[in-house]
Motif scaffolding. Structure first.
Motif, mmCIF file in Angstrom:
data_model
loop_
_atom_site.group_PDB
_atom_site.id
_atom_site.type_symbol
_atom_site.label_atom_id
_atom_site.label_comp_id
_atom_site.label_asym_id
_atom_site.label_seq_id
_atom_site.Cartn_x
_atom_site.Cartn_y
_atom_site.Cartn_z
ATOM 1 N N GLN A 168 0.803 -1.220 0.000
ATOM 2 C CA GLN A 168 0.000 0.000 0.000
ATOM 3 C C GLN A 168 0.836 1.270 0.000
ATOM 4 N N TYR A 169 1.957 1.261 0.737
ATOM 5 C CA TYR A 169 2.652 2.514 1.012
ATOM 6 C C TYR A 169 4.123 2.544 0.604
ATOM 7 N N ILE A 170 4.688 1.414 0.207
ATOM 8 C CA ILE A 170 6.107 1.400 -0.146
ATOM 9 C C ILE A 170 6.300 1.037 -1.621
ATOM 10 N N PRO A 176 -3.918 2.022 -1.602
ATOM 11 C CA PRO A 176 -4.088 3.185 -2.478
ATOM 12 C C PRO A 176 -2.882 3.504 -3.353
ATOM 13 N N ASN A 177 -1.954 2.555 -3.521
ATOM 14 C CA ASN A 177 -0.876 2.699 -4.502
ATOM 15 C C ASN A 177 0.055 3.887 -4.234
ATOM 16 N N LEU A 178 0.404 4.069 -2.973
ATOM 17 C CA LEU A 178 1.397 5.078 -2.618
ATOM 18 C C LEU A 178 2.783 4.433 -2.625
ATOM 19 N N GLN A 179 3.797 5.246 -2.843
ATOM 20 C CA GLN A 179 5.161 4.727 -2.843
ATOM 21 C C GLN A 179 6.033 5.478 -1.845
ATOM 22 N N TYR A 180 6.937 4.721 -1.228
ATOM 23 C CA TYR A 180 8.038 5.264 -0.437
ATOM 24 C C TYR A 180 7.582 6.007 0.816
ATOM 25 N N ASP A 181 6.358 5.781 1.268
ATOM 26 C CA ASP A 181 5.868 6.468 2.470
ATOM 27 C C ASP A 181 6.093 5.567 3.674
ATOM 28 N N LEU A 182 7.324 5.516 4.139
ATOM 29 C CA LEU A 182 7.656 4.646 5.267
ATOM 30 C C LEU A 182 6.946 5.047 6.553
ATOM 31 N N PRO A 183 6.748 6.333 6.850
ATOM 32 C CA PRO A 183 5.995 6.673 8.058
ATOM 33 C C PRO A 183 4.581 6.088 8.077
ATOM 34 N N LYS A 184 3.880 6.148 6.949
ATOM 35 C CA LYS A 184 2.544 5.536 6.900
ATOM 36 C C LYS A 184 2.634 4.021 7.086
ATOM 37 N N ALA A 185 3.633 3.410 6.467
ATOM 38 C CA ALA A 185 3.798 1.967 6.586
ATOM 39 C C ALA A 185 4.031 1.557 8.042
ATOM 40 N N ILE A 186 4.895 2.271 8.728
ATOM 41 C CA ILE A 186 5.209 1.930 10.123
ATOM 42 C C ILE A 186 3.994 2.164 11.018
#
Length: 467
Positions: A168-170, A176-186
């Motif tokens: 989803q976030y990386i 929602p097809n987001l990339q490289y959002d490590l804060p959201k992932a964590i």
């Protein structure tokens, strides 16, 4: 060592959305994949393996081929079409029939409550980043415990939190097809673990019989060289993808060594983790009460130091050598020329499974027991004269089962293995070209054909020995 422990489960795994099809049966509501896949127009999961209608045949095959355990999941939107509120009796009835058929065929059902299939209304509110999602999920779980608890001995709260957030976030190949959002992932991983903990608490306090656990995908991480920079990269990805979740599972908090690295990754990516004292109370309760953990294992990764911006290319087509995976503040996955890979660039490294099983035993002595709840090899199988000669899959599974037996010999308590997958199924990002099943599915006719691996698996199950 070639003998499996007594009462070892020789299982196979499925997931509702990947196997059932029948998306318009009853009042089933949409999960976040439905509109997304329709808009893409590339893959059609509406029939999948038609497990919704074909499960009597599939469970009869389980019985015939010595498969005595199966992972199934309950599609949330078959029970609550909107995620909350109205219940669809047709969905409730279907899972009664499915569970009854499992038991009638001598196949123990391990039932997953969330397998990548959040209802659309809750997805739109933020999915696992939303407190409304957590509350709705706990109520859904409580309903399932009440409805099916007298029949189900093994419950799994959530399947693969890391895969959810990575997608989803990386990587950006799950809505929602987001990339490289490590804060959201964590943050999402933390929230999933809190939701898991609250469901464990609900289960234990309601006096349910049976056992409850969680399934994590765990991939061992190794430095590509002995340099301190490469060792640091491997450790960072290990903590991000493995240890952060394992600490939450078995410690109920994040140990100092874990938090030091997670906080560094958050700082590098301009983020922070929001928590409350109550969440850690729930995590602590679950860590003391959890009955088992499932490990999904397909590959390990080799890493080198990386100082640039994040960049990822997901190999979803089987074009070998096309993968790129580099994370800002973490490291870059690289090919180890000594280790073979699949067409999808997944290193074939059974030692990584043995090492991970031993790691869990040593770091978390309260782990109780483990199952390998998914493991298998995706390939471009061809049906010839009514069967598939899948020697590579047999070799892959044999090597990983030997890794399990090696870990058992070192004192790790592993009580079962579930091959992914029972039959060929729809793959989230690969459609129908990447096949994993013991049984080949002709997706035009929905006919099933045992592969060579199915006969090999039966022989092993019946003998209780790895050959």
């Amino acid at each position: 060592m070639h003998n499996f422990p007594k009462n070892f489960i020789f299982g196979a795994a499925t997931a509702a959305y990947q196997a059932e099809g029948a998306v318009n049966e009853g009042k089933r509501g949409k999960n976040y994949w439905d509109d997304y896949l329709a808009e893409q127009g590339v893959f059609d999961p509406s029939t999948a393996s038609d497990f919704y209608h074909k499960y009597p045949e599939d469970l009869a095959l389980c019985k015939e081929f010595g498969i005595n355990g199966i992972r199934i999941s309950i599609a949330w939107t078959r029970i609550f079409p909107q995620g909350t509120g109205e219940v669809d009796p047709a969905g409730v009835s279907f899972y009664h029939q499915l569970i009854d058929a499992c038991l009638a065929n001598g196949v123990e059902p391990f039932v997953t409550l969330h397998h990548f299939d959040t209802p659309v209304p809750l997805f739109k509110k933020g999915d696992w980043l939303s407190t409304e999602m957590t509350a709705a999920y706990v109520e859904f779980a409580a309903f399932c415990f009440q409805e099916y608890g007298s029949k189900v001995n093994y419950w799994i709260t959530i399947n693969e939190p890391w895969s959810v957030v990575a997608g989803q976030y990386i990587i950006g190949h799950f809505p929602p097809n987001l990339q490289y959002d490590l804060p959201k992932a964590i943050q999402s991983m933390h929230n999933m673990m809190v939701a898991h903990a609250q469901v464990v608490k609900k289960f234990k306090q309601s006096g349910q019989s049976g056992e409850i656990g969680i399934v994590h995908i765990l991939e061992s991480k190794y430095p590509i060289s002995n340099s301190e920079a490469d060792k640091s990269a491997a450790l960072k990805e290990h903590v991000l993808a493995n240890q952060f979740l394992l600490d939450a599972t078995f410690k109920g908090n994040y140990s100092e060594d874990t938090w030091s690295i997670i906080s560094g990754i958050l700082a590098e990516n301009q983020g922070e983790l929001r928590t409350t004292p109550q969440e850690f109370e729930d995590l602590q309760f679950a860590a003391e009460q959890i009955d088992f953990m499932g490990i999904n294992y397909y590959a390990s990764h080799f890493l080198q130091a990386y100082s640039g911006e994040s960049q990822i290319h997901h190999n979803g087509t089987g074009e070998k050598g096309s993968s790129v995976f580099a994370l800002k503040g973490v490291g870059e996955r690289v090919n180890n020329p000594a280790i073979p890979t699949t067409d999808w660039d997944w290193p074939i490294y059974p030692q990584g499974l043995e090492d991970m099983l031993v790691f869990v035993k040593e770091r978390y002595p309260n782990y109780n027991k483990l199952y390998v709840t998914e493991n298998g090899m995706g390939d471009k199988d061809k049906l010839v004269d009514g069967t598939v000669t899948d020697t590579a899959r047999i070799d892959y599974v044999r090597l990983h089962l030997q890794a399990i037996l090696n870990a058992v010999e070192k004192g790790v308590k592993v009580e079962g293995y579930f091959i992914w997958s029972l039959m060929d199924v729809f793959s989230w990002t690969n459609g129908y070209t990447k096949r994993y099943g013991l049984f080949y599915v002709d997706f035009d006719t929905q006919a099933r054909y045992p592969k060579e691996s199915a006969y090999w698996y039966r022989k092993m199950s019946q003998s209780g020995q790895l050959s």
